[in-house]
Design a protein around this motif. Structure first.
Motif, PDB file in Angstrom:
ATOM      1  N   TYR A   1       0.793  -1.228   0.000  1.00  0.00           N
ATOM      2  CA  TYR A   1       0.000   0.000   0.000  1.00  0.00           C
ATOM      3  C   TYR A   1       0.830   1.286   0.000  1.00  0.00           C
ATOM      4  CZ  TYR A   1      -3.319   3.623   1.011  1.00  0.00           C
ATOM      5  OH  TYR A   1      -4.055   4.769   0.919  1.00  0.00           O
ATOM      6  N   LEU A   2       1.621   1.506   1.049  1.00  0.00           N
ATOM      7  CA  LEU A   2       2.256   2.814   1.209  1.00  0.00           C
ATOM      8  C   LEU A   2       3.140   3.191   0.026  1.00  0.00           C
ATOM      9  CD1 LEU A   2       3.086   2.872   5.021  1.00  0.00           C
ATOM     10  CD2 LEU A   2       1.821   4.621   3.751  1.00  0.00           C
ATOM     11  N   LEU A   3       4.056   2.301  -0.350  1.00  0.00           N
ATOM     12  CA  LEU A   3       4.982   2.648  -1.432  1.00  0.00           C
ATOM     13  C   LEU A   3       4.283   2.779  -2.786  1.00  0.00           C
ATOM     14  CD1 LEU A   3       8.093   0.511  -0.387  1.00  0.00           C
ATOM     15  CD2 LEU A   3       7.722   2.972  -0.105  1.00  0.00           C
ATOM     16  N   PRO A   4       3.475   1.797  -3.199  1.00  0.00           N
ATOM     17  CA  PRO A   4       2.808   1.968  -4.495  1.00  0.00           C
ATOM     18  C   PRO A   4       1.837   3.141  -4.514  1.00  0.00           C
ATOM     19  CG  PRO A   4       2.010  -0.009  -3.374  1.00  0.00           C
ATOM     20  CD  PRO A   4       3.222   0.456  -2.631  1.00  0.00           C
ATOM     21  N   ARG A   5       1.141   3.377  -3.416  1.00  0.00           N
ATOM     22  CA  ARG A   5       0.181   4.479  -3.406  1.00  0.00           C
ATOM     23  C   ARG A   5       0.906   5.820  -3.432  1.00  0.00           C
ATOM     24  NH1 ARG A   5      -3.909   5.611  -5.634  1.00  0.00           N
ATOM     25  NH2 ARG A   5      -5.134   3.869  -4.817  1.00  0.00           N
ATOM     26  N   LEU A   6       1.996   5.950  -2.700  1.00  0.00           N
ATOM     27  CA  LEU A   6       2.727   7.218  -2.690  1.00  0.00           C
ATOM     28  C   LEU A   6       3.383   7.482  -4.047  1.00  0.00           C
ATOM     29  CD1 LEU A   6       3.364   9.550  -0.787  1.00  0.00           C
ATOM     30  CD2 LEU A   6       5.459   8.375  -0.121  1.00  0.00           C
ATOM     31  N   ARG A   7       3.770   6.411  -4.738  1.00  0.00           N
ATOM     32  CA  ARG A   7       4.361   6.584  -6.071  1.00  0.00           C
ATOM     33  C   ARG A   7       3.322   7.025  -7.096  1.00  0.00           C
ATOM     34  NH1 ARG A   7       7.322   0.953  -5.087  1.00  0.00           N
ATOM     35  NH2 ARG A   7       9.256   1.707  -4.114  1.00  0.00           N
ATOM     36  N   ARG A   8       2.091   6.547  -6.944  1.00  0.00           N
ATOM     37  CA  ARG A   8       1.046   6.906  -7.899  1.00  0.00           C
ATOM     38  C   ARG A   8      -0.248   7.217  -7.154  1.00  0.00           C
ATOM     39  NH1 ARG A   8       2.035   6.400 -13.400  1.00  0.00           N
ATOM     40  NH2 ARG A   8       0.179   7.709 -13.417  1.00  0.00           N
ATOM     41  N   LEU A   9      -0.424   8.488  -6.839  1.00  0.00           N
ATOM     42  CA  LEU A   9      -1.648   8.904  -6.161  1.00  0.00           C
ATOM     43  C   LEU A   9      -2.865   8.816  -7.071  1.00  0.00           C
ATOM     44  CD1 LEU A   9      -0.317  12.010  -4.186  1.00  0.00           C
ATOM     45  CD2 LEU A   9      -0.887   9.763  -3.266  1.00  0.00           C
ATOM     46  N   ASP A  10      -2.631   8.758  -8.400  1.00  0.00           N
ATOM     47  CA  ASP A  10      -3.737   8.739  -9.337  1.00  0.00           C
ATOM     48  C   ASP A  10      -4.197   7.332  -9.681  1.00  0.00           C
ATOM     49  OD1 ASP A  10      -1.319   8.201 -10.597  1.00  0.00           O
ATOM     50  OD2 ASP A  10      -2.017   8.918 -12.548  1.00  0.00           O
ATOM     51  N   ALA A  11      -3.598   6.306  -9.081  1.00  0.00           N
ATOM     52  CA  ALA A  11      -4.015   4.929  -9.364  1.00  0.00           C
ATOM     53  C   ALA A  11      -5.446   4.708  -8.872  1.00  0.00           C
ATOM     54  CB  ALA A  11      -3.068   3.951  -8.681  1.00  0.00           C
ATOM     55  N   PRO A  12      -6.137   3.733  -9.447  1.00  0.00           N
ATOM     56  CA  PRO A  12      -7.523   3.474  -9.007  1.00  0.00           C
ATOM     57  C   PRO A  12      -7.620   3.214  -7.511  1.00  0.00           C
ATOM     58  CG  PRO A  12      -7.038   2.266 -11.023  1.00  0.00           C
ATOM     59  CD  PRO A  12      -5.735   2.868 -10.560  1.00  0.00           C
ATOM     60  N   LEU A  13      -8.726   3.613  -6.950  1.00  0.00           N
ATOM     61  CA  LEU A  13      -9.011   3.366  -5.532  1.00  0.00           C
ATOM     62  C   LEU A  13      -9.209   1.865  -5.331  1.00  0.00           C
ATOM     63  CD1 LEU A  13      -9.801   5.038  -2.859  1.00  0.00           C
ATOM     64  CD2 LEU A  13     -12.139   4.494  -3.513  1.00  0.00           C
ATOM     65  N   LEU A  14      -8.527   1.303  -4.369  1.00  0.00           N
ATOM     66  CA  LEU A  14      -8.662  -0.125  -4.090  1.00  0.00           C
ATOM     67  C   LEU A  14      -9.507  -0.319  -2.835  1.00  0.00           C
ATOM     68  CD1 LEU A  14      -7.966  -3.055  -4.766  1.00  0.00           C
ATOM     69  CD2 LEU A  14      -5.902  -2.815  -3.355  1.00  0.00           C
ATOM     70  N   ALA A  15     -10.684  -0.910  -3.020  1.00  0.00           N
ATOM     71  CA  ALA A  15     -11.577  -1.214  -1.895  1.00  0.00           C
ATOM     72  C   ALA A  15     -11.525  -2.713  -1.638  1.00  0.00           C
ATOM     73  CB  ALA A  15     -13.003  -0.781  -2.215  1.00  0.00           C
ATOM     74  N   VAL A  16     -11.099  -3.093  -0.445  1.00  0.00           N
ATOM     75  CA  VAL A  16     -11.015  -4.505  -0.083  1.00  0.00           C
ATOM     76  C   VAL A  16     -12.292  -4.896   0.642  1.00  0.00           C
ATOM     77  CG1 VAL A  16      -9.790  -6.223   1.283  1.00  0.00           C
ATOM     78  CG2 VAL A  16      -8.503  -4.497   0.024  1.00  0.00           C
ATOM     79  N   VAL A  17     -12.952  -5.924   0.116  1.00  0.00           N
ATOM     80  CA  VAL A  17     -14.182  -6.422   0.718  1.00  0.00           C
ATOM     81  C   VAL A  17     -13.800  -7.525   1.699  1.00  0.00           C
ATOM     82  CG1 VAL A  17     -16.451  -7.419   0.276  1.00  0.00           C
ATOM     83  CG2 VAL A  17     -15.384  -5.926  -1.436  1.00  0.00           C
ATOM     84  N   GLY A  18     -13.944  -7.242   2.974  1.00  0.00           N
ATOM     85  CA  GLY A  18     -13.532  -8.197   4.004  1.00  0.00           C
ATOM     86  C   GLY A  18     -14.627  -8.436   5.004  1.00  0.00           C
ATOM     87  N   GLY A  19     -14.534  -9.580   5.673  1.00  0.00           N
ATOM     88  CA  GLY A  19     -15.529  -9.888   6.685  1.00  0.00           C
ATOM     89  C   GLY A  19     -15.434 -11.318   7.132  1.00  0.00           C
ATOM     90  N   SER A  20     -16.397 -11.729   7.928  1.00  0.00           N
ATOM     91  CA  SER A  20     -16.379 -13.053   8.534  1.00  0.00           C
ATOM     92  C   SER A  20     -16.798 -14.124   7.543  1.00  0.00           C
ATOM     93  CB  SER A  20     -17.310 -13.082   9.752  1.00  0.00           C
ATOM     94  OG  SER A  20     -16.952 -12.093  10.682  1.00  0.00           O
ATOM     95  N   THR A  21     -16.545 -15.355   7.910  1.00  0.00           N
ATOM     96  CA  THR A  21     -16.953 -16.497   7.108  1.00  0.00           C
ATOM     97  C   THR A  21     -18.475 -16.506   6.928  1.00  0.00           C
ATOM     98  OG1 THR A  21     -15.109 -17.815   7.906  1.00  0.00           O
ATOM     99  CG2 THR A  21     -16.970 -19.014   7.002  1.00  0.00           C
ATOM    100  N   GLY A  22     -18.893 -16.654   5.666  1.00  0.00           N
ATOM    101  CA  GLY A  22     -20.318 -16.747   5.392  1.00  0.00           C
ATOM    102  C   GLY A  22     -21.068 -15.446   5.486  1.00  0.00           C
ATOM    103  N   ALA A  23     -20.341 -14.315   5.520  1.00  0.00           N
ATOM    104  CA  ALA A  23     -21.027 -13.029   5.626  1.00  0.00           C
ATOM    105  C   ALA A  23     -21.667 -12.613   4.313  1.00  0.00           C
ATOM    106  CB  ALA A  23     -20.057 -11.949   6.095  1.00  0.00           C
ATOM    107  N   GLY A  24     -21.288 -13.279   3.214  1.00  0.00           N
ATOM    108  CA  GLY A  24     -21.881 -12.958   1.920  1.00  0.00           C
ATOM    109  C   GLY A  24     -21.054 -11.995   1.099  1.00  0.00           C
ATOM    110  N   LYS A  25     -19.738 -11.988   1.315  1.00  0.00           N
ATOM    111  CA  LYS A  25     -18.865 -11.051   0.595  1.00  0.00           C
ATOM    112  C   LYS A  25     -18.886 -11.305  -0.905  1.00  0.00           C
ATOM    113  CE  LYS A  25     -15.152 -12.293   2.780  1.00  0.00           C
ATOM    114  NZ  LYS A  25     -15.791 -13.383   3.535  1.00  0.00           N
TER     115      LYS A  25
END
Length: 617
Positions: free
Chosen positions: A79-103
């Motif tokens: 995250y830190l190094l790639p994001r600081l190198r390219r602030l214009d890169a697409p926004l990365l949203a990580v979908v996380g949660g518990s087992t069976g939450a329906g992610k």
């Protein structure tokens, strides 16, 4: 109304948290000589030191230190190094949660394409799936983000990556791939990463889930009405708060009759947990059709994500807020890692001190045993009596010293006694003493190390037979004693070249005088005879010394004895030092760097300075 972008209580909306610029700044190019460059260089230095940090010694909290190191390196790389190198890169949203939450079902429903596999088996999401707009493929094909994971492609049903890669986490193997999928239904400028379950029964999945969350600009936390208060998700949510990660919450499978009650309780927990500003989306309890939820059920979330992706100002606000929070989190994380490095260095110093003390004690015992007269007993004494020609010589010890001198002089003028048996007896005695003391030192060192977990762990990697004297120790010991005896004879030969003593040396012989000098060396003035030993040790030492004085003079004898004694002690120390070095090599091989903690603190301070400099402009 479209919900506002995710925010943190400590980062004012509408302002970029790094650099203090307005949130509308797009930062659409690589860093180019700005303050971001200096911060990037500082973070790259921190990454290098953290990645090479060795924490090999088995200390009580070493696992925590190793986890902190891995988490720090992963967040820098992912995250830190790639994001600081390219602030214009697409926004990365990580979908996380518990087992069976329906992610996975949620991701597929948002895109209206089955890009991520879901099912009833546990764990459900076994391999991470990164979904992007077709126009954004170049941002993710390479290793700009998540460089430790190989890229694979394929539809949701494929077992891409093989058993040890894409889906192998179900069997406990470490996941080594991320599957890429493009979907036109996802707006450009936004990517969704469907992560493994944060509470997976497979440890490798849990570890990867935590790593992926560390790579997120935005964490889309998915939970259910039945499990929103579980401990594991909230542990990670607290980590998100500590690291400044932007968070949005999806409350899935909510029975309509309990919507108000559950949402109100979740809002309270978010507020108490420092996430009062996190947007919350609810998904009613419903049955998926063809693996997807109804469009109207996910419409609010889809609209918010689309708005976020299309609005450069909102997108950059999320990016900069999370970036600033991640940098700020280093203020506590780097010193904690440095403390772990210091603990390793301290334990290494302790183990070395234990080793030093054991061998110092051995050196003292060896030097005492070689010079206190204890060798002049048994076989050596018998050979000495044969050498001087009579066993009755010591019965007149009560007589004056002058009579001993007379006998010594008479011996010089008489027949030449055989020196070989006495020399051999001395050689055997010295070898036995040195071997016993070296063996004791090895045993004492091993025993002391085994009392400490780190030392016991080091020793566990060594076969038991290697924790004794080296197989060639006896050969080296015998060679050392012979070399020393030859050196003593050379001392006598050199000293006897003067006119005054040459005749006497020739009369008795270099070998004979050499073994007498050895006897004097082994009976130093530190020897204090008691009881029956007075007649043995004192007589041997005095007669030998008077004999040599009759040949060389008292000053020369003292000098010869001192040089021979120092030479012997030096040779013995070198011999046993090789045995000590075999144990110390285990410490060296462990690779603990005593300066690592200081370097990490220096790197952390450099990052803090550069981050503050950027925020002040």
């Amino acid at each position: 109304m479209t919900p506002a972008p995710p925010s943190r209580p400590d980062a004012p909306a509408g302002r970029a948290a790094t650099g203090g610029a307005d949130a509308s700044d797009t930062g659409g190019t690589d860093t180019d000589g700005t303050d971001g460059d200096a911060l990037l260089v500082a973070l790259e230095g921190l990454r290098s030191d953290a990645a090479t940090l060795s924490l090999p010694l088995a200390l009580p909290d070493v696992r925590t230190g190793r986890e902190q190191r891995e988490a720090l390196v992963h967040q820098l790389d992912d995250y830190l190094l790639p994001r600081l190198r390219r602030l214009d890169a697409p926004l990365l949203a990580v979908v996380g949660g518990s087992t069976g939450a329906g992610k996975s079902t949620l991701v597929n429903s948002l895109l209206r394409v089955p890009v991520s596999r879901s099912g009833v088996l546990r764990p459900t999401t076994r391999s991470p799936v990164l979904v992007h707009h077709p126009d954004d493929a170049a941002w993710f094909d390479g290793d700009r983000v998540l460089p430790s994971l190989a890229r694979v492609t394929g539809v949701a049903g494929d077992r891409a990556g093989g058993a040890s890669g894409g889906d192998g986490g179900a069997g406990g193997q470490r996941i080594t791939t991320v599957r890429l999928a493009s979907a036109a239904g996802l707006p450009a400028g936004l990517a969704l990463l469907d992560a493994p379950d944060i509470d997976s029964v497979v440890e490798a999945n849990r570890e990867l889930a935590a790593q992926l969350l560390g790579a997120a600009d935005l964490w889309l936390f998915v939970t259910t009405a039945a499990r929103y208060a579980d401990a594991v998700p909230w542990d990670l949510l607290r980590t998100a708060v500590e690291r400044g990660t932007s968070v949005a919450v999806v409350l899935d499978r909510v029975p309509p009759q309990h919507l108000v009650e559950v949402r109100s309780d979740l809002a309270r927990m978010l507020r108490d947990g420092g996430l009062a500003g996190a947007p919350v989306f609810t998904v009613d309890e419903t049955h998926p059709v063809d693996g997807m939820l109804p469009v109207e059920t996910v419409a609010p979330l889809h609209g918010w994500l689309t708005s976020l992706a299309s609005d450069a100002r909102s997108r950059q606000a999320v990016v900069r807020r999370t970036l600033a929070g991640a940098v700020a989190s280093l203020r506590a994380r780097v010193p904690a890692l440095a403390a772990a490095a210091d603990a390793q260095a301290g334990e290494q110093a302790t183990l070395r001190a234990v080793l030093d003390e054991a061998w110092r004690a051995a050196d003292r015992q060896l030097e005492r045993g070689l010079t206190d007269g204890s060798l002049l007993r048994g076989e050596v004494l018998a050979r000495w009596q044969e050498f001087v020609g009579t066993g009755d010589l010591f019965r007149g010890l009560e007589s004056a010293v002058g009579r001993l001198r007379d006998r010594a002089v008479a011996l010089v003028r008489g027949r030449r006694p055989p020196a070989e048996p006495l020399g051999e007896a001395l050689q055997t005695g010295v070898a036995a003493l040195v071997r016993a003391q070296a063996e004791d030192a090895v045993e004492a060192s091993v025993a002391a190390w085994r009392e400490r977990p780190a030392g016991a762990d080091l020793l566990a990697s060594v076969p038991e037979h290697d924790l004794a004297l080296a197989p060639d120790f006896d050969d080296r010991l015998e060679r050392m004693v012979r070399d020393w005896q030859r050196a003593v004879l050379e001392l006598v030969r050199t000293e006897g070249q003067g006119r005054r003593s040459q005749a006497r040396v020739l009369s008795l012989g270099v070998n004979a005088l050499g073994v007498v000098l050895m006897v004097v060396v082994f009976a130093s003035t530190a020897f204090i005879p008691t009881g029956a030993e007075v007649g043995v040790g004192a007589g041997t030492a005095v007669v030998g010394q008077k004999l040599l004085e009759a040949v060389f003079g008292d000053q020369a004898v003292r000098a010869l004895a001192a040089r021979a004694r120092a030479d012997l002690v030096d040779r013995v120390e070198q011999l046993v030092a090789a045995e000590r070095a075999r144990l110390e090599a285990l410490l060296v091989a462990a690779g603990v760097d005593p300066d690592a903690g200081a370097r990490l603190r220096s790197r952390g301070a450099e990052v803090e300075v550069e981050a503050a400099a950027g925020a002040g402009r």
